[in-house]
Scaffold this active site. Structure first.
Site, PDB file in Angstrom:
ATOM      1  N   GLU A   9      58.190  15.879  28.138  1.00  0.00           N
ATOM      2  CA  GLU A   9      59.317  16.262  28.998  1.00  0.00           C
ATOM      3  C   GLU A   9      59.253  15.393  30.248  1.00  0.00           C
ATOM      4  O   GLU A   9      58.213  15.334  30.895  1.00  0.00           O
ATOM      5  CB  GLU A   9      59.204  17.726  29.422  1.00  0.00           C
ATOM      6  N   ARG A  53      66.214  18.124  24.111  1.00  0.00           N
ATOM      7  CA  ARG A  53      66.865  19.016  25.073  1.00  0.00           C
ATOM      8  C   ARG A  53      67.114  18.231  26.361  1.00  0.00           C
ATOM      9  O   ARG A  53      66.229  17.528  26.856  1.00  0.00           O
ATOM     10  CB  ARG A  53      65.964  20.221  25.361  1.00  0.00           C
ATOM     11  N   TYR A  55      68.637  18.779  30.285  1.00  0.00           N
ATOM     12  CA  TYR A  55      69.114  19.796  31.228  1.00  0.00           C
ATOM     13  C   TYR A  55      68.861  19.385  32.670  1.00  0.00           C
ATOM     14  O   TYR A  55      68.119  18.450  32.957  1.00  0.00           O
ATOM     15  CB  TYR A  55      68.487  21.160  30.934  1.00  0.00           C
ATOM     16  N   ASP A  57      67.206  20.297  35.878  1.00  0.00           N
ATOM     17  CA  ASP A  57      66.089  21.135  36.305  1.00  0.00           C
ATOM     18  C   ASP A  57      66.258  21.518  37.770  1.00  0.00           C
ATOM     19  O   ASP A  57      67.139  21.027  38.462  1.00  0.00           O
ATOM     20  CB  ASP A  57      64.771  20.368  36.095  1.00  0.00           C
ATOM     21  N   TRP A 419      64.615  25.975  20.627  1.00  0.00           N
ATOM     22  CA  TRP A 419      63.560  25.269  19.882  1.00  0.00           C
ATOM     23  C   TRP A 419      63.303  25.891  18.510  1.00  0.00           C
ATOM     24  O   TRP A 419      62.891  25.203  17.578  1.00  0.00           O
ATOM     25  CB  TRP A 419      62.260  25.242  20.684  1.00  0.00           C
TER      26      TRP A 419
END
Length: 452
Positions: A9, A53, A55, A57, A419
């Site tokens: 990530e 994914r 997004y 944050d 997930w």
């Protein structure tokens, strides 16, 4: 576990320089970045056709989490694909700003600190077998992770009241605990929040938040590969020398401030060892372990680069790794720049260069320019990375998620995924739970797709 599910990530830093009088806050710039995402996903938190994914944050940082990968090169392809996805949003957002009469250049940085001293992370995820005590993993892993920056730090110039110094890691100054269940409040080295995204009786997900974001593919290979190999050895019961640290937080900062790797850090019980000593021990065990496991060309590359890097540190001769390891590439660049323009490390131009190194826009970012000049060793190809922008890994659960998303979007169907769940938002609310991250074929998902 020789086949392991892994993921990265990455939070990106955002800034914008404006041409006119109109100014936007980083929050507003981030919203422009995600406007296209929100237009089709109705949210700033979406899963993509490649299983990843994407997004927004906390603190206006775009974050990209790769899909589940089960090989190192696959993971590098999907990590680098994230840069292309974000760069695409950047170009789109700049056009929107221009259309609205707000001229500006948006910058996205794959680094870990901004000029105000804020830190944002690069988190590694490793699926581990649940058998045995978690403390066994953390006891062996902590000294390794604290000193791993010697082989794979991103490097940074740290401005202190006295002078500027070159450090190995961007993240080391911002870590406050060894093992903890929080990620933002206290920033531990290993995060224990137990969300396996898999069968919780069999597996746990190890969440490592201490690493730097890497620009070099070879450095990512070494960072993730060495950690995966240490986990494999722990699971296999390999015995390591006890390097329990007296104070992991002090040790991680001391190691970061010492590119020679020789400064001793205090171990529990009053003993001492250097970062180089500690890494040598783990590397020696890895070399031994490789003779007892099935052949793996990727892991061979990891162990080879790991050894060459430790030799380079010991001999203070980095010529054999200066196209492969981020902090070495960066320091060499700074030294060339300082020599050419007769400037100190504390010069603001070096700080600018430090930041520009991590600019992900192709043709503008300094690392990309070095790569185009052939000054950087690659682990993969542009073609493989471009493929990973649209295609999920074909060997893990990510394929099920990616195929489902593609089919639902094509059919114009409303859906929800995370997930482990795939759900069609129709009257029947049909949902498939995919608990096995190793499984890339599932008849239930095939039926769900066929029903569209």
């Amino acid at each position: 576990m020789q086949r392991r599910i892994m993921g990265i990530e990455t939070e990106f830093g955002v800034t914008c320089t404006f041409h006119g009088h109109r100014r936007l806050s980083p929050d507003e710039v981030a919203r422009y970045l995600f406007r296209r995402v929100v237009s089709w996903g109705r949210s700033s938190n979406v899963f993509l056709q490649n299983g990843a994914r994407l997004y927004l944050d906390v603190g206006s940082h775009p974050e990209y989490a790769t899909a589940e990968c089960d090989s190192l090169i696959q993971l590098i392809n999907h990590d680098r694909a994230g840069e292309l996805v974000l760069e695409d949003l950047l170009v789109d957002a700049e056009q929107r700003l221009s259309d609205e009469g707000i001229g500006g250049d948006i910058y996205l940085f794959k680094n870990n600190t901004d000029s105000a001293g804020n830190s944002y992370g690069c988190h590694e995820n490793y699926l581990v077998v649940r058998a045995g005590e978690f403390s066994r993993i953390s006891d062996v892993l902590l000294p390794f992770l604290v000193t791993r920056q010697l082989i794979c730090g991103a490097g940074k110039v740290l401005q202190t009241p006295k002078a500027a110094t070159f450090c190995l890691s961007q993240r080391a100054e911002h870590i406050w605990e060894g093992v903890s269940s929080a990620t933002t409040r206290s920033r531990p080295i290993i995060n224990t929040r137990d969300e396996p995204h898999a069968d919780a009786e069999k597996y746990r997900r190890l969440h490592v938040i201490v690493g730097d974001s890497n620009m070099s593919e070879m450095t990512t290979l070494l960072k993730v590969g060495s950690a995966a190999l240490v986990l494999e050895m722990i699971e296999a019961g390999v015995v390591f020398r006890d390097f329990a640290l007296d104070n992991p937080i002090r040790a991680i900062r001391e190691a970061s401030h010492d590119p020679t790797g020789r400064r001793p850090v205090r171990l529990a019980g009053g003993r001492q060892a250097s970062a180089l000593d500690i890494q040598r021990e783990y590397h020696a065990r890895a070399v031994e372990h490789m003779t007892n496991r099935r052949p793996d060309p990727e892991m061979d590359m990891v162990v080879d680069l790991w050894g060459r890097m430790l030799d380079a540190v010991e001999r203070d001769d980095f010529s054999k790794v200066d196209t492969e390891v981020d902090w070495v590439i960066k320091r060499k660049l700074f030294q060339r720049y300082q020599d050419k323009y007769s400037m100190e490390l504390s010069d603001p131009k070096i700080a600018q260069l430090d930041l520009a190194f991590h600019d992900i826009k192709r043709g503008r970012g300094v690392f990309d320019v070095l790569s185009r000049k052939g000054l950087v060793t690659r682990a993969t190809t542009d073609e493989a990375i471009a493929t990973a922008v649209n295609e999920p890994p074909q060997t893990t659960r990510a394929k099920l998620r990616g195929d489902f998303i593609s089919a639902a979007q094509k059919a114009g169907r409303d859906f929800t995924v995370d997930w482990v769940h795939l759900k069609l938002n129709d009257q029947a609310q049909r949902t498939v739970l995919c608990k096995d991250p190793f499984r890339s074929v599932d008849e239930r998902v095939d039926r769900l797709i066929a029903s569209m």
